[in-house]
Design a protein around this motif. Sequence first.
Motif, PDB file in Angstrom:
ATOM      1  N   ASN A  19      44.343  44.586  44.004  1.00 18.85           N
ATOM      2  CA  ASN A  19      43.875  45.375  42.863  1.00 18.85           C
ATOM      3  C   ASN A  19      45.043  46.120  42.221  1.00 18.85           C
ATOM      4  OD1 ASN A  19      41.899  46.714  41.101  1.00 18.85           O
ATOM      5  ND2 ASN A  19      42.402  48.524  42.319  1.00 18.85           N
ATOM      6  N   MET A  20      45.861  46.758  43.044  1.00 22.00           N
ATOM      7  CA  MET A  20      47.000  47.503  42.518  1.00 22.00           C
ATOM      8  C   MET A  20      47.973  46.565  41.783  1.00 22.00           C
ATOM      9  SD  MET A  20      49.820  49.842  44.501  1.00 22.00           S
ATOM     10  CE  MET A  20      50.423  48.457  45.446  1.00 22.00           C
ATOM     11  N   LEU A  21      48.194  45.386  42.331  1.00 24.86           N
ATOM     12  CA  LEU A  21      49.160  44.461  41.740  1.00 24.86           C
ATOM     13  C   LEU A  21      48.622  43.721  40.523  1.00 24.86           C
ATOM     14  CD1 LEU A  21      50.709  42.919  44.976  1.00 24.86           C
ATOM     15  CD2 LEU A  21      51.727  44.647  43.470  1.00 24.86           C
ATOM     16  N   ASP A  22      47.306  43.463  40.488  1.00 25.47           N
ATOM     17  CA  ASP A  22      46.760  42.585  39.446  1.00 25.47           C
ATOM     18  C   ASP A  22      45.830  43.252  38.433  1.00 25.47           C
ATOM     19  OD1 ASP A  22      48.136  40.422  40.463  1.00 25.47           O
ATOM     20  OD2 ASP A  22      46.408  39.542  41.475  1.00 25.47           O
ATOM     21  N   THR A  23      45.067  44.264  38.823  1.00 28.07           N
ATOM     22  CA  THR A  23      44.000  44.721  37.927  1.00 28.07           C
ATOM     23  C   THR A  23      43.780  46.234  37.885  1.00 28.07           C
ATOM     24  OG1 THR A  23      42.348  44.414  39.673  1.00 28.07           O
ATOM     25  CG2 THR A  23      42.697  42.558  38.165  1.00 28.07           C
ATOM     26  N   ALA A  24      44.687  47.039  38.346  1.00 31.27           N
ATOM     27  CA  ALA A  24      44.457  48.486  38.471  1.00 31.27           C
ATOM     28  C   ALA A  24      44.375  49.225  37.139  1.00 31.27           C
ATOM     29  CB  ALA A  24      45.551  49.112  39.337  1.00 31.27           C
ATOM     30  N   ARG A  33      42.378  43.784  32.181  1.00 35.72           N
ATOM     31  CA  ARG A  33      43.011  44.644  33.171  1.00 35.72           C
ATOM     32  C   ARG A  33      44.340  44.020  33.610  1.00 35.72           C
ATOM     33  NH1 ARG A  33      39.336  48.438  34.645  1.00 35.72           N
ATOM     34  NH2 ARG A  33      40.504  49.107  36.460  1.00 35.72           N
ATOM     35  N   GLY A  35      48.000  44.901  36.270  1.00 38.02           N
ATOM     36  CA  GLY A  35      48.473  45.677  37.403  1.00 38.02           C
ATOM     37  C   GLY A  35      49.983  45.780  37.395  1.00 38.02           C
ATOM     38  N   ASP A  37      52.100  43.994  38.851  1.00 42.93           N
ATOM     39  CA  ASP A  37      52.760  42.693  38.716  1.00 42.93           C
ATOM     40  C   ASP A  37      53.086  42.408  37.255  1.00 42.93           C
ATOM     41  OD1 ASP A  37      53.811  40.187  39.190  1.00 42.93           O
ATOM     42  OD2 ASP A  37      51.908  39.252  39.698  1.00 42.93           O
ATOM     43  N   LYS A 100      46.747  35.587  38.083  1.00 38.42           N
ATOM     44  CA  LYS A 100      46.622  36.671  39.066  1.00 38.42           C
ATOM     45  C   LYS A 100      46.663  36.087  40.479  1.00 38.42           C
ATOM     46  CE  LYS A 100      45.482  39.641  35.713  1.00 38.42           C
ATOM     47  NZ  LYS A 100      46.391  40.593  35.217  1.00 38.42           N
ATOM     48  N   SER A 103      45.078  38.218  43.405  1.00 44.79           N
ATOM     49  CA  SER A 103      43.614  38.173  43.425  1.00 44.79           C
ATOM     50  C   SER A 103      43.118  36.826  43.932  1.00 44.79           C
ATOM     51  CB  SER A 103      43.057  38.450  42.024  1.00 44.79           C
ATOM     52  OG  SER A 103      43.387  39.767  41.619  1.00 44.79           O
TER      53      SER A 103
END
Length: 138
Positions: A19-24, A33, A35, A37, A100, A103
Amino acid sequence: MDSNVKAPEELLKAQKWANMLDTAIKLPVIPFRIGLDSIIGLIPGAGDAAMLIAGFRIISLGKKMGMPSGLLKTMVRNSVMDFALGFIPFVGDIADFFYKSNSKNVQIMEKWWINNNKAAVDRATQEKLSAWQEQLTD
């Protein structure tokens, strides 16, 4: 039977990490969204390398869970593909917004875990449903 079947700690950590890397971060105006990344990946070379290492954290959590090597190889391939796309100027930066890999890797972990624990999850769900129905009739 334990009616409190829970996902392993490694899977929960991997979900938070992905979540932090892809969609936060929710982008304003558009329903999309991103992240870390997508943001750090904008730094040529070093950003993509840092995000590859971050993505390998998810893979190491999968290995710690005991996932089979075939699935781990698929996860490595997803992360390396994300890394390789990042080296294409401009196109790689755009691809980071859509591809992503973290994810995708967590989805692989989730499917593997649920397939291996389906009976226990189904039993726990049925027990909780029965307890809830009993409360309604009391």
